[in-house]
Design an enzyme around this catalytic site. Structure first.
Site, short mmCIF file in Angstrom:
data_model
loop_
_atom_site.label_atom_id
_atom_site.label_comp_id
_atom_site.label_asym_id
_atom_site.label_seq_id
_atom_site.Cartn_x
_atom_site.Cartn_y
_atom_site.Cartn_z
N GLU A 191 50.25 34.84 46.77
CA GLU A 191 49.65 34.86 45.81
C GLU A 191 49.88 32.88 45.04
OE1 GLU A 191 48.22 38.93 44.75
OE2 GLU A 191 50.03 38.77 43.79
N GLY A 215 43.73 35.59 38.89
CA GLY A 215 42.71 36.23 37.44
C GLY A 215 42.32 35.66 36.86
N HIS A 226 55.74 41.03 43.19
CA HIS A 226 54.50 39.87 42.14
C HIS A 226 54.73 39.42 40.74
CE1 HIS A 226 50.24 39.38 40.10
NE2 HIS A 226 50.08 39.97 41.42
N ASN A 233 45.18 46.04 44.04
CA ASN A 233 46.36 45.53 42.87
C ASN A 233 45.70 46.49 41.43
OD1 ASN A 233 48.69 45.76 41.23
ND2 ASN A 233 48.89 43.27 41.83
N TRP A 234 45.71 47.55 41.20
CA TRP A 234 45.07 48.40 40.12
C TRP A 234 45.59 48.04 39.05
CZ3 TRP A 234 42.92 53.92 40.76
CH2 TRP A 234 42.64 53.45 42.08
N LYS A 235 47.28 46.93 38.86
CA LYS A 235 47.74 46.50 37.59
C LYS A 235 47.80 47.38 36.74
CE LYS A 235 46.75 41.71 39.42
NZ LYS A 235 46.45 40.36 38.60
N GLU A 281 53.28 38.66 38.32
CA GLU A 281 53.30 39.43 37.18
C GLU A 281 54.98 40.07 36.47
OE1 GLU A 281 50.26 41.46 37.39
OE2 GLU A 281 49.42 39.27 38.02
N SER A 302 41.91 35.87 43.02
CA SER A 302 40.87 35.65 42.90
C SER A 302 39.96 35.76 44.03
CB SER A 302 39.84 34.38 41.98
OG SER A 302 40.80 34.68 40.89
N GLY A 313 42.76 41.82 42.90
CA GLY A 313 43.72 42.42 41.49
C GLY A 313 42.07 42.75 41.05
N GLY A 314 41.41 42.01 39.40
CA GLY A 314 40.15 42.56 39.35
C GLY A 314 39.14 43.10 40.31
P1 13P Z 1 43.37 38.22 41.28
O1 13P Z 1 42.27 39.22 42.12
O2 13P Z 1 43.08 39.67 39.39
O3 13P Z 1 43.06 37.38 40.53
O4 13P Z 1 44.36 38.96 40.76
C1 13P Z 1 45.57 38.67 41.84
C2 13P Z 1 46.34 40.05 42.43
O5 13P Z 1 47.19 39.45 41.08
C3 13P Z 1 46.97 40.64 43.02
O6 13P Z 1 48.22 41.07 43.52
#
Ligand code: 13P
Length: 252
Positions: free
Chosen positions: A169, A175, A97, A9-11, A99, A215, A236-237
């Site tokens: 999640e 994050g 998600h 997920n590149w956000k 977010e 994470s 994510g990251g």
């Molecule tokens: P991180 O891996 O950066 O914690 O993000 C997880 C995430 O929200 C994937 O959708």
């Protein structure tokens, strides 16, 4: 048999040239990605059209979207429909998600409509659930996550639910660098699978992939993926670094 999946997920990260450079880095690692893992990338929406063309000769790498609306078309300025995504060979779409739930007030009902529309159009929803830190600490986190699943997914049929991927999640792990331990994650994954089993039957439950996000990185992926109900990760990251993402795909 359910799939093992690693989805990036590149956000809202990377400008266009950075995103294309990351895609080229992934292409270079093609042979190093685990061939038994479904590898998915979910770039920002404006890049999906070009990515669809660039991915045409790389069918080991699947294209996903980060969000969509549930209507087919019409006066919904700024939204993207499952039909539009399908026309670009998008195979997965993240739904709900945290977010989006938090920043854009997405309700259980809205998410349910999105999942339904995606399934109807042959796109696999990656339905996200997970609790905030205060819910985890108040010790009602199990009930909280089960309610997210029940309210958005349990009006579906077994044939529909089997076409969904669920991503657990925990918000406190997203994050933050603070991942859930393998035992903490497995507890919820196991509960989700047994709840699906009691609602839709054991066979359906055994076929739904339940992936973990929060994470997840090369250092902890193997321990997480070794759990019996963890079928991969929503990353994510670490998905923004081709080497790390590749390493995670080989952590089963
Ligand atoms: P991180 O891996 O950066 O914690 O993000 C997880 C995430 O929200 C994937 O959708």
């Amino acid at each position: 048999m359910r799939k093992q999946i690693v989805a990036g997920n590149w956000k809202m990260n990377l400008d266009y040239s950075e995103a294309k450079a990351l895609l080229q880095d992934l292409f270079k690692l093609n042979k190093k990605f685990n061939p038994d893992t479904e590898v998915v990338i979910c770039p920002s929406a404006p890049y999906i059209g070009v990515f669809a063309e660039l991915l045409a000769d790389h069918n080991w790498l699947k294209l996903g979207a980060q969000n969509c609306y549930y209507m087919d078309n019409g006066a919904f300025t700024g939204e993207i429909s499952p039909i539009q995504l399908k026309s670009l060979n998008v195979e997965y779409c993240i739904v709900g998600h945290s977010e989006r739930r938090d920043n854009f007030n997405e309700s259980y009902d809205l998410l349910s409509k999105k999942v339904k529309a995606l399934v109807n159009h042959g796109i696999t929803p990656i339905f996200c659930c997970g609790e905030q830190l205060q819910v985890r600490e108040s010790n009602v986190y199990r009930e909280f996550v089960m309610k997210q699943i029940e309210d958005s997914l349990f009006a579906f049929t077994a044939e529909e639910i089997v076409k969904c991927v669920i991503a657990y999640e925990p918000i406190w792990a997203i994050g933050t660098g603070k991942t859930a331990s393998a035992e903490e994650a497995q507890e919820i994954h196991g509960l989700i699978r047994s709840r699906i089993s009691s609602q839709f039957g054991e066979k359906v439950a055994s076929e739904v992939s339940i992936i973990y996000g929060g994470s997840c990185k090369p250092e902890n992926a193997a321990e997480l993926f070794a759990q019996k109900d963890i079928d991969g990760g929503l990353i994510g990251g670490a998905s923004l670094k081709a080497d790390d993402f590749c390493q995670i795909s080989n952590s089963f």
